[in-house]
Scaffold this motif. Sequence first.
Motif, PDB file in Angstrom:
ATOM      1  N   HIS A  31      -1.715   3.146  -2.146  1.00  0.00           N
ATOM      2  CA  HIS A  31      -2.168   4.367  -1.502  1.00  0.00           C
ATOM      3  C   HIS A  31      -0.959   5.274  -1.273  1.00  0.00           C
ATOM      4  CE1 HIS A  31      -2.914   5.955   2.677  1.00  0.00           C
ATOM      5  NE2 HIS A  31      -4.090   6.248   2.183  1.00  0.00           N
ATOM      6  N   ALA A  32      -1.073   6.559  -1.546  1.00  0.00           N
ATOM      7  CA  ALA A  32       0.097   7.453  -1.534  1.00  0.00           C
ATOM      8  C   ALA A  32       0.811   7.493  -0.186  1.00  0.00           C
ATOM      9  CB  ALA A  32      -0.333   8.867  -1.931  1.00  0.00           C
ATOM     10  N   ILE A  37       5.862   5.489   3.060  1.00  0.00           N
ATOM     11  CA  ILE A  37       6.585   4.777   4.133  1.00  0.00           C
ATOM     12  C   ILE A  37       7.326   3.574   3.536  1.00  0.00           C
ATOM     13  CG2 ILE A  37       6.348   3.485   6.299  1.00  0.00           C
ATOM     14  CD1 ILE A  37       3.740   5.181   6.773  1.00  0.00           C
ATOM     15  N   VAL A  38       6.614   2.802   2.738  1.00  0.00           N
ATOM     16  CA  VAL A  38       7.216   1.602   2.134  1.00  0.00           C
ATOM     17  C   VAL A  38       8.417   1.973   1.258  1.00  0.00           C
ATOM     18  CG1 VAL A  38       6.769  -0.315   0.535  1.00  0.00           C
ATOM     19  CG2 VAL A  38       5.028   0.329   2.204  1.00  0.00           C
ATOM     20  N   ASP A  39       8.320   3.135   0.626  1.00  0.00           N
ATOM     21  CA  ASP A  39       9.359   3.604  -0.304  1.00  0.00           C
ATOM     22  C   ASP A  39      10.747   3.690   0.350  1.00  0.00           C
ATOM     23  OD1 ASP A  39      10.053   4.632  -2.890  1.00  0.00           O
ATOM     24  OD2 ASP A  39      10.129   6.643  -2.040  1.00  0.00           O
ATOM     25  N   LYS A  40      10.751   3.877   1.677  1.00  0.00           N
ATOM     26  CA  LYS A  40      12.057   3.999   2.361  1.00  0.00           C
ATOM     27  C   LYS A  40      12.793   2.661   2.408  1.00  0.00           C
ATOM     28  CE  LYS A  40      10.301   7.559   5.430  1.00  0.00           C
ATOM     29  NZ  LYS A  40       9.822   7.790   6.770  1.00  0.00           N
ATOM     30  N   TYR A  41      12.060   1.567   2.268  1.00  0.00           N
ATOM     31  CA  TYR A  41      12.671   0.247   2.473  1.00  0.00           C
ATOM     32  C   TYR A  41      12.593  -0.675   1.261  1.00  0.00           C
ATOM     33  CZ  TYR A  41      12.216   1.979   7.181  1.00  0.00           C
ATOM     34  OH  TYR A  41      12.310   2.778   8.293  1.00  0.00           O
ATOM     35  N   ALA A  42      11.674  -0.403   0.340  1.00  0.00           N
ATOM     36  CA  ALA A  42      11.433  -1.372  -0.743  1.00  0.00           C
ATOM     37  C   ALA A  42      12.225  -1.010  -1.996  1.00  0.00           C
ATOM     38  CB  ALA A  42       9.940  -1.406  -1.070  1.00  0.00           C
ATOM     39  N   ASP A  43      12.731  -2.037  -2.667  1.00  0.00           N
ATOM     40  CA  ASP A  43      13.403  -1.819  -3.955  1.00  0.00           C
ATOM     41  C   ASP A  43      12.369  -1.562  -5.045  1.00  0.00           C
ATOM     42  OD1 ASP A  43      16.152  -2.307  -3.094  1.00  0.00           O
ATOM     43  OD2 ASP A  43      15.408  -4.314  -2.640  1.00  0.00           O
ATOM     44  N   PHE A  44      11.270  -2.334  -4.985  1.00  0.00           N
ATOM     45  CA  PHE A  44      10.150  -2.006  -5.870  1.00  0.00           C
ATOM     46  C   PHE A  44       8.856  -2.158  -5.102  1.00  0.00           C
ATOM     47  CE2 PHE A  44      10.180  -6.608  -6.832  1.00  0.00           C
ATOM     48  CZ  PHE A  44       8.827  -6.912  -6.905  1.00  0.00           C
ATOM     49  N   ILE A  45       7.848  -1.412  -5.543  1.00  0.00           N
ATOM     50  CA  ILE A  45       6.510  -1.484  -4.942  1.00  0.00           C
ATOM     51  C   ILE A  45       5.560  -1.955  -6.027  1.00  0.00           C
ATOM     52  CG2 ILE A  45       4.612  -0.143  -3.942  1.00  0.00           C
ATOM     53  CD1 ILE A  45       6.693   1.751  -2.729  1.00  0.00           C
ATOM     54  N   LEU A  46       4.758  -2.951  -5.672  1.00  0.00           N
ATOM     55  CA  LEU A  46       3.767  -3.454  -6.627  1.00  0.00           C
ATOM     56  C   LEU A  46       2.393  -2.890  -6.282  1.00  0.00           C
ATOM     57  CD1 LEU A  46       2.829  -5.449  -8.890  1.00  0.00           C
ATOM     58  CD2 LEU A  46       2.404  -7.091  -7.050  1.00  0.00           C
ATOM     59  N   VAL A  47       1.776  -2.239  -7.265  1.00  0.00           N
ATOM     60  CA  VAL A  47       0.368  -1.879  -7.129  1.00  0.00           C
ATOM     61  C   VAL A  47      -0.377  -3.101  -7.661  1.00  0.00           C
ATOM     62  CG1 VAL A  47      -1.405  -0.180  -7.693  1.00  0.00           C
ATOM     63  CG2 VAL A  47       1.003   0.519  -7.564  1.00  0.00           C
ATOM     64  N   GLY A  48      -0.640  -4.020  -6.745  1.00  0.00           N
ATOM     65  CA  GLY A  48      -1.182  -5.325  -7.147  1.00  0.00           C
ATOM     66  C   GLY A  48      -2.687  -5.261  -7.346  1.00  0.00           C
ATOM     67  N   ALA A  75      -1.581   7.208  -7.586  1.00  0.00           N
ATOM     68  CA  ALA A  75      -1.407   7.626  -6.182  1.00  0.00           C
ATOM     69  C   ALA A  75      -0.074   7.128  -5.632  1.00  0.00           C
ATOM     70  CB  ALA A  75      -2.558   7.078  -5.333  1.00  0.00           C
ATOM     71  N   VAL A  76       0.279   5.890  -5.954  1.00  0.00           N
ATOM     72  CA  VAL A  76       1.523   5.312  -5.423  1.00  0.00           C
ATOM     73  C   VAL A  76       2.733   5.996  -6.054  1.00  0.00           C
ATOM     74  CG1 VAL A  76       2.906   3.192  -5.327  1.00  0.00           C
ATOM     75  CG2 VAL A  76       0.472   3.134  -4.742  1.00  0.00           C
ATOM     76  N   VAL A  77       2.657   6.280  -7.333  1.00  0.00           N
ATOM     77  CA  VAL A  77       3.778   7.004  -7.981  1.00  0.00           C
ATOM     78  C   VAL A  77       3.941   8.373  -7.317  1.00  0.00           C
ATOM     79  CG1 VAL A  77       4.580   8.072 -10.127  1.00  0.00           C
ATOM     80  CG2 VAL A  77       3.643   5.740 -10.168  1.00  0.00           C
ATOM     81  N   LYS A  78       2.814   9.053  -7.078  1.00  0.00           N
ATOM     82  CA  LYS A  78       2.886  10.397  -6.460  1.00  0.00           C
ATOM     83  C   LYS A  78       3.500  10.351  -5.075  1.00  0.00           C
ATOM     84  CE  LYS A  78      -0.428  13.464  -8.481  1.00  0.00           C
ATOM     85  NZ  LYS A  78      -1.857  13.608  -8.615  1.00  0.00           N
ATOM     86  N   GLY A  79       3.218   9.282  -4.327  1.00  0.00           N
ATOM     87  CA  GLY A  79       3.676   9.208  -2.940  1.00  0.00           C
ATOM     88  C   GLY A  79       5.111   8.742  -2.774  1.00  0.00           C
ATOM     89  N   THR A  80       5.780   8.397  -3.855  1.00  0.00           N
ATOM     90  CA  THR A  80       7.108   7.761  -3.728  1.00  0.00           C
ATOM     91  C   THR A  80       8.171   8.494  -4.542  1.00  0.00           C
ATOM     92  OG1 THR A  80       6.496   6.298  -5.557  1.00  0.00           O
ATOM     93  CG2 THR A  80       6.164   5.445  -3.322  1.00  0.00           C
ATOM     94  N   ILE A  85       8.138   1.431  -9.442  1.00  0.00           N
ATOM     95  CA  ILE A  85       6.713   1.110  -9.249  1.00  0.00           C
ATOM     96  C   ILE A  85       6.256   0.214 -10.389  1.00  0.00           C
ATOM     97  CG2 ILE A  85       4.367   2.013  -8.913  1.00  0.00           C
ATOM     98  CD1 ILE A  85       6.482   2.950  -6.771  1.00  0.00           C
ATOM     99  N   VAL A  86       5.689  -0.930  -9.995  1.00  0.00           N
ATOM    100  CA  VAL A  86       5.181  -1.910 -10.953  1.00  0.00           C
ATOM    101  C   VAL A  86       3.664  -1.981 -10.766  1.00  0.00           C
ATOM    102  CG1 VAL A  86       5.318  -4.323 -11.706  1.00  0.00           C
ATOM    103  CG2 VAL A  86       7.335  -3.240 -10.669  1.00  0.00           C
ATOM    104  N   VAL A  87       2.925  -1.900 -11.851  1.00  0.00           N
ATOM    105  CA  VAL A  87       1.458  -1.934 -11.742  1.00  0.00           C
ATOM    106  C   VAL A  87       0.934  -3.203 -12.423  1.00  0.00           C
ATOM    107  CG1 VAL A  87      -0.706  -0.754 -12.328  1.00  0.00           C
ATOM    108  CG2 VAL A  87       1.285   0.590 -11.650  1.00  0.00           C
ATOM    109  N   ASP A  88       0.038  -3.900 -11.729  1.00  0.00           N
ATOM    110  CA  ASP A  88      -0.561  -5.119 -12.287  1.00  0.00           C
ATOM    111  C   ASP A  88      -1.501  -4.807 -13.444  1.00  0.00           C
ATOM    112  OD1 ASP A  88       0.123  -7.629 -11.326  1.00  0.00           O
ATOM    113  OD2 ASP A  88      -1.185  -7.491  -9.573  1.00  0.00           O
TER     114      ASP A  88
END
Length: 269
Positions: A31-32, A37-48, A75-80, A85-88
Amino acid sequence: MSTQKIIRRNTVPQIAARKGGDPIVSLTSYHAHTAAIVDKYADFILVGDSLGMVMHGMESTVGVPLDLMIMHGRAVVKGTKKALIVVDMPFGTYEESPNIAFRNAARIMKETGCGAVKLEGGARMAETIRFLTERGIPVMAHIGLTPQSSHVMGGFKTQGRDEDSWPQHEADAKAVTDAGAFAIVLEGMVEPLAARITKQIAIPTIGIGASADCDGQILVLEDMLGLSPWTPKFVKVYGDLGAQIEKAVASYAEEVKDRSFPGEDEVYR
Ligand code: KIV
């Protein structure tokens, strides 16, 4: 003159280079706004594909369609701005053949703007992982408890309880590494086995219900926020968002019912 915005995100080689270094921080997001918020702390985000269960009330990840992954991935790419960004790849979109996997992975990359895909399976997926990486699609592997195979596994069971099964898991980790995966999720795996695999292979291991010795960790965001009605035993819950949402909704409902809901003058700023 080009007006294209340059976004400097973490890259696949940067994540791969963290083997044995600073622990890799990662979370899921679908979700964007939460991703920002997660983008500030995560090295990668998984859209699982866990989004099928977490966001859409499915009983397992098996029913998740490709278009849904693409919609949430976008949405996640747009928000970060910063995280890779890794997508399942959802069940049924990659197992049949490397060609089909390429077609679907390319759609995910083109239509979401993500930097890599993840797929489940060890040695049996090695040929596909090689096919994708040789053609420009970075792949994160996922072994141990692989939820898309829960019907074959007989549920969501911790893997490696029987030491006789360790060589198979170790062979899976080696096969996906040799095939070119840049990192590997170890899910629901007994601690000493995950620690052994982490020592044996040259790519970062990302644990979830595995071992603190993994090169990084991942959790499902809603689980660690206290928003999921049920969470696996290994999840440390860092928030109580479920209770906070309920409190806010109850206050709102009360104000509407007793007509103390603020009028236009107070609401519009
Ligand atoms: O779908 C998902 O959220 C995952 C993580 C649990 C690793 O694959």
